[in-house]
Design a protein around this motif. Sequence first.
Motif, mmCIF file in Angstrom:
data_model
loop_
_atom_site.group_PDB
_atom_site.id
_atom_site.type_symbol
_atom_site.label_atom_id
_atom_site.label_comp_id
_atom_site.label_asym_id
_atom_site.label_seq_id
_atom_site.Cartn_x
_atom_site.Cartn_y
_atom_site.Cartn_z
ATOM 1 N N TYR A 116 -10.920 -16.664 18.378
ATOM 2 C CA TYR A 116 -10.401 -16.557 19.989
ATOM 3 C C TYR A 116 -9.837 -14.538 20.033
ATOM 4 O O TYR A 116 -9.148 -14.819 20.697
ATOM 5 C CB TYR A 116 -10.886 -17.182 20.693
ATOM 6 N N HIS A 153 -11.492 -33.869 21.595
ATOM 7 C CA HIS A 153 -12.017 -34.232 19.796
ATOM 8 C C HIS A 153 -11.006 -33.174 19.013
ATOM 9 O O HIS A 153 -10.245 -32.247 19.296
ATOM 10 C CB HIS A 153 -13.879 -33.256 19.569
ATOM 11 N N ASP A 160 -8.990 -26.049 18.487
ATOM 12 C CA ASP A 160 -9.194 -25.190 19.534
ATOM 13 C C ASP A 160 -8.576 -26.299 20.975
ATOM 14 O O ASP A 160 -8.368 -25.498 22.593
ATOM 15 C CB ASP A 160 -10.160 -24.204 20.668
ATOM 16 N N HIS A 161 -8.512 -27.685 20.174
ATOM 17 C CA HIS A 161 -8.424 -28.743 21.192
ATOM 18 C C HIS A 161 -6.859 -29.232 21.312
ATOM 19 O O HIS A 161 -6.374 -29.992 22.110
ATOM 20 C CB HIS A 161 -9.357 -29.820 21.632
ATOM 21 N N ASP A 175 -16.977 -30.558 24.896
ATOM 22 C CA ASP A 175 -17.484 -28.936 24.711
ATOM 23 C C ASP A 175 -19.162 -30.091 24.360
ATOM 24 O O ASP A 175 -19.379 -29.176 23.300
ATOM 25 C CB ASP A 175 -17.092 -28.907 22.476
ATOM 26 N N HIS A 209 -15.411 -25.044 28.167
ATOM 27 C CA HIS A 209 -14.911 -23.651 27.551
ATOM 28 C C HIS A 209 -15.251 -23.164 29.550
ATOM 29 O O HIS A 209 -15.639 -22.102 28.772
ATOM 30 C CB HIS A 209 -15.596 -23.390 26.292
#
Length: 280
Positions: A86, A114, A118-119, A213, A259
């Motif tokens: 990112y 999940h 990025d989580h 997502d 997102h």
Amino acid sequence: MTRRLLVGGAEIISLPDGSAALGGPPTAGAAVRPGVDWAGYHARHPDGFHGPDHHWRVHNGCYLVRAGGASVLVDLGVGRGPYPRYAGLEGALPRSMERAGVVPEEVDVVFFTHAHPDHVGWSLKPDGTPTFPRARYVLHRADWEEYAVRRSPPPRYVERFVAPLLALGVLELMDGERALAEEVVALHTPGHTPGHMSVLVGRAGDRAVITGDVVVSPFYVSEPEQPFGSDIDPQQGIRTRVALVARAEAEGLRLVGGHMPEPGWGEVVRVNGRRWFRAL
Ligand SMILES: [Zn+2]
């Protein structure tokens, strides 16, 4: 300003972990049908895109759900960063929590939609103890199997941010679907990952769904049948997305994306026979 969405007897607080300007559209490399009106989506959702080529401005959303006296924190962003995928994003979740008056001790459940990097980023403090000292962390067993067991060795972020939680005895691996708190229910929505989950918040007639997502851009509300390049099983990803967007429209569920442009929520509306995401 703290941004809250009230649904049923629950409150959802948007806790952004930051945003980044990526070098392609939100489809993340998937071969989409030609002729997508990216300029049109960009005009409707200026924060979801950037630049003359209408590339993706990805927002990394985390959400605190307060319901029935419990606090469930959905997703933990990229962490301290810099996060190369990112554009070197430095996560902002702690700053967002401070601004919203949320302290780590409040959180009863950390819920991972999940097991992607990025989580799960803010799971541990630099000293290796859980960032959320009272919380049990919940992940679907299928994602644990996929990323921590089947892949050998596991990806580095799993070894850093997920596996230690199990060793510390605070990670719960769940199967199927169940309630996390009053008016907070985990739904299995596979495709992006095998154990991907969404969260239904509120009560019949006044609900939202935190999609993780499954729906990453307003574009996918209008075109859920288009593939998403980050889905591990693209066909299952499409089936899940088509069904979830249809359900959101049919039941009037507010959509809260992992997102989406901040604060991350909106409703599904129909204009001239076509579905659109309308930010709230
Ligand atoms: Zn993601």
